[in-house]
Design an enzyme around this catalytic site. Structure first.
Site, PDB file in Angstrom:
ATOM      1  N   VAL A  58     -39.003  17.107  -0.189  1.00 27.29           N
ATOM      2  CA  VAL A  58     -37.624  16.807  -0.585  1.00 27.29           C
ATOM      3  C   VAL A  58     -37.644  15.800  -1.734  1.00 27.29           C
ATOM      4  CG1 VAL A  58     -35.430  15.839   0.214  1.00 27.29           C
ATOM      5  CG2 VAL A  58     -36.808  17.248   1.768  1.00 27.29           C
ATOM      6  N   GLN A  59     -38.555  14.814  -1.631  1.00 30.83           N
ATOM      7  CA  GLN A  59     -38.634  13.762  -2.660  1.00 30.83           C
ATOM      8  C   GLN A  59     -38.879  14.371  -4.038  1.00 30.83           C
ATOM      9  OE1 GLN A  59     -39.913  13.601   0.462  1.00 30.83           O
ATOM     10  NE2 GLN A  59     -40.249  11.504   1.152  1.00 30.83           N
ATOM     11  N   HIS A  86     -33.939  19.795   9.583  1.00 36.35           N
ATOM     12  CA  HIS A  86     -35.147  20.482  10.042  1.00 36.35           C
ATOM     13  C   HIS A  86     -34.828  21.779  10.784  1.00 36.35           C
ATOM     14  CE1 HIS A  86     -37.254  16.894   8.863  1.00 36.35           C
ATOM     15  NE2 HIS A  86     -36.598  16.147   9.729  1.00 36.35           N
ATOM     16  N   PHE A 125     -45.097  21.274   2.816  1.00 43.32           N
ATOM     17  CA  PHE A 125     -45.219  19.825   3.050  1.00 43.32           C
ATOM     18  C   PHE A 125     -46.608  19.551   3.600  1.00 43.32           C
ATOM     19  CE2 PHE A 125     -44.205  15.783   5.382  1.00 43.32           C
ATOM     20  CZ  PHE A 125     -43.955  15.033   4.240  1.00 43.32           C
ATOM     21  N   THR A 137       0.845  -1.204   0.000  1.00 42.74           N
ATOM     22  CA  THR A 137       0.000   0.000   0.000  1.00 42.74           C
ATOM     23  C   THR A 137       0.879   1.253   0.000  1.00 42.74           C
ATOM     24  OG1 THR A 137      -0.260   0.219   2.398  1.00 42.74           O
ATOM     25  CG2 THR A 137      -1.794  -1.261   1.263  1.00 42.74           C
ATOM     26  N   ASP A 138       2.085   1.141   0.515  1.00 46.53           N
ATOM     27  CA  ASP A 138       3.020   2.273   0.454  1.00 46.53           C
ATOM     28  C   ASP A 138       3.385   2.599  -0.999  1.00 46.53           C
ATOM     29  OD1 ASP A 138       4.685   4.137   2.083  1.00 46.53           O
ATOM     30  OD2 ASP A 138       6.287   3.167   0.937  1.00 46.53           O
ATOM     31  N   ARG A 179     -42.190  26.681   4.541  1.00 44.35           N
ATOM     32  CA  ARG A 179     -41.247  26.274   5.590  1.00 44.35           C
ATOM     33  C   ARG A 179     -39.827  26.503   5.104  1.00 44.35           C
ATOM     34  NH1 ARG A 179     -40.826  19.581   5.105  1.00 44.35           N
ATOM     35  NH2 ARG A 179     -40.321  19.598   2.883  1.00 44.35           N
ATOM     36  N   ASN A 200     -32.927  15.870   5.385  1.00 38.12           N
ATOM     37  CA  ASN A 200     -33.817  17.030   5.562  1.00 38.12           C
ATOM     38  C   ASN A 200     -33.448  17.661   6.892  1.00 38.12           C
ATOM     39  OD1 ASN A 200     -35.857  18.880   5.411  1.00 38.12           O
ATOM     40  ND2 ASN A 200     -37.545  17.412   5.534  1.00 38.12           N
TER      41      ASN A 200
HETATM   42  O1  LIG Z   1     -40.036  16.840   2.341  1.00 40.58           O
HETATM   43  C1  LIG Z   1     -40.337  16.071   3.270  1.00 40.58           C
HETATM   44  N1  LIG Z   1     -40.439  14.738   3.025  1.00 40.58           N
HETATM   45  C2  LIG Z   1     -40.771  13.849   4.011  1.00 40.58           C
HETATM   46  O2  LIG Z   1     -40.883  12.610   3.765  1.00 40.58           O
HETATM   47  C3  LIG Z   1     -41.006  14.366   5.295  1.00 40.58           C
HETATM   48  N2  LIG Z   1     -41.346  13.792   6.488  1.00 40.58           N
HETATM   49  C4  LIG Z   1     -41.429  14.787   7.401  1.00 40.58           C
HETATM   50  O3  LIG Z   1     -41.673  14.620   8.612  1.00 40.58           O
HETATM   51  N3  LIG Z   1     -41.155  15.984   6.821  1.00 40.58           N
HETATM   52  C5  LIG Z   1     -40.889  15.752   5.528  1.00 40.58           C
HETATM   53  N4  LIG Z   1     -40.555  16.576   4.497  1.00 40.58           N
END
Ligand SMILES: O=c1[nH]c(=O)c2[nH]c(=O)[nH]c2[nH]1
Length: 311
Positions: A241-242, A270, A167, A59-60, A184, A268
């Site tokens: 987010v999805q 928070h 959301f 690895t050296d 949010r 995410n």
């Molecule tokens: O964008 C989000 N997706 C989630 O699946 C989720 N679940 C949650 O509690 N907040 C959020 N926000």
């Protein structure tokens, strides 16, 4: 006594190989700073099973090779091509090494602007995000039939928006306390990997790397991917987010024909509005949002992942 197990997988090498390379074009300088992981596979079983080090490239020596290539590779400023170059070296130099796994994280050095002009040799760390490469070079079918996979991406790109994120309409049952919100804070640290289609009909070899480098044009593609990530994040009226991550990857597939698959992992992060009603202060805790004071909550965080593959 016979052994109860057999060696079903083996791979080794050096990680956290840190190297910086300066390239000077007259008084205009370039710098890259890499953290490299180089791992090898091949006919190395006996080093594990028979204490036979005759099959071990130390690895050296693997670390030395990274440093030597930082000096000698014509591709050193182009991390994905540099990774292919290193991988091709290991599988062609050592007959018994059939696969090389080269991962590179590039640290960010941007030119300092002086009077609106990029300085020739002064740089600033203007962001903790890393540009990433994962290259696998496979010569197990023979050194005249080398194939490779190449994934480019980024990690630790921290973003936040104070509006344009809602959301609502999620499952509501006896386990639910979260309120619906039309507005949010949305903050995440972007991790993204894009699988690149290598040019077809080009036998993979060190000699072909320059034409592959020209064709794939990473100095253009990598900034385009980052632009897609940031602009989609900023402008999407996010339902979740999805939904935003899916749109981001569709936009990358649209703008970058060489990307055949894109994967993202988004925590995410928070930001929880603080209840100030005990102090007779309205902090906008309702559906409409509008809160001004938040607790940036380190944990737990949501964790959302997906892969989008070109049809
Ligand atoms: O964008 C989000 N997706 C989630 O699946 C989720 N679940 C949650 O509690 N907040 C959020 N926000």
């Amino acid at each position: 006594m016979s052994e109860p197990g057999y060696l079903s997988a083996a791979r080794y090498g050096k990680q956290l190989v840190k190297v910086a390379r300066v390239v000077r074009e007259g008084d205009k300088h370039y710098i890259v700073e890499y953290v490299i992981r180089a791992l090898l596979e091949g006919d190395i079983e006996t080093s594990y099973t028979k204490a036979d080090n005759s099959v071990v490239v130390a690895t050296d020596s693997i670390k030395n090779t990274c440093n030597i290539f930082a000096k000698t590779s014509p591709h050193v400023l182009n991390a994905p091509i540099f990774a292919l170059h290193l991988g091709l070296h290991f599988v062609t130099k050592y007959e018994h090494i059939t696969k090389a796994f080269i991962d590179i994280e590039s640290l960010k050095w941007s030119r300092i602007e002086v009077d609106g002009k990029p300085h020739k040799w002064s740089f600033v760390r203007d962001g903790e995000e890393k540009s990433t490469v994962e290259a696998v070079v496979d010569a197990s079918a023979g050194t005249d039939k080398i194939t490779a996979s190449l994934v480019v991406g980024l990690k630790d790109l921290l973003v936040l928006k104070t509006s344009g994120s809602a959301f609502t309409n999620f499952v509501r049952d006896e386990f639910t306390t979260l309120g619906e919100v039309s507005d949010r804070i949305f903050s995440t640290s972007v991790s993204l990997q894009n699988t690149i289609s290598l040019p077809p009909n080009t036998p993979l070899s060190i000699d072909n790397l320059t034409s592959i480098e020209t064709e794939l044009d990473f100095p253009k593609v990598l900034p385009q991917i980052k632009k897609d990530v940031l602009e989609t994040f900023a402008t999407d009226e996010s339902a979740s987010v999805q939904a935003t991550m899916y749109l981001t990857m569709q936009n990358i597939l649209t703008s970058c024909p060489a990307v055949k698959e894109s994967s993202m992992q988004l925590p995410n992060k928070h930001y929880i509005p603080i209840n100030l009603s005990a102090f007779k202060l309205d902090n906008g805790l309702g559906y409409e949002g509008g809160a001004e004071v938040f607790h940036p909550s380190a944990d737990p965080s949501g964790y959302i992942t997906a892969t989008v593959t070109r049809k």
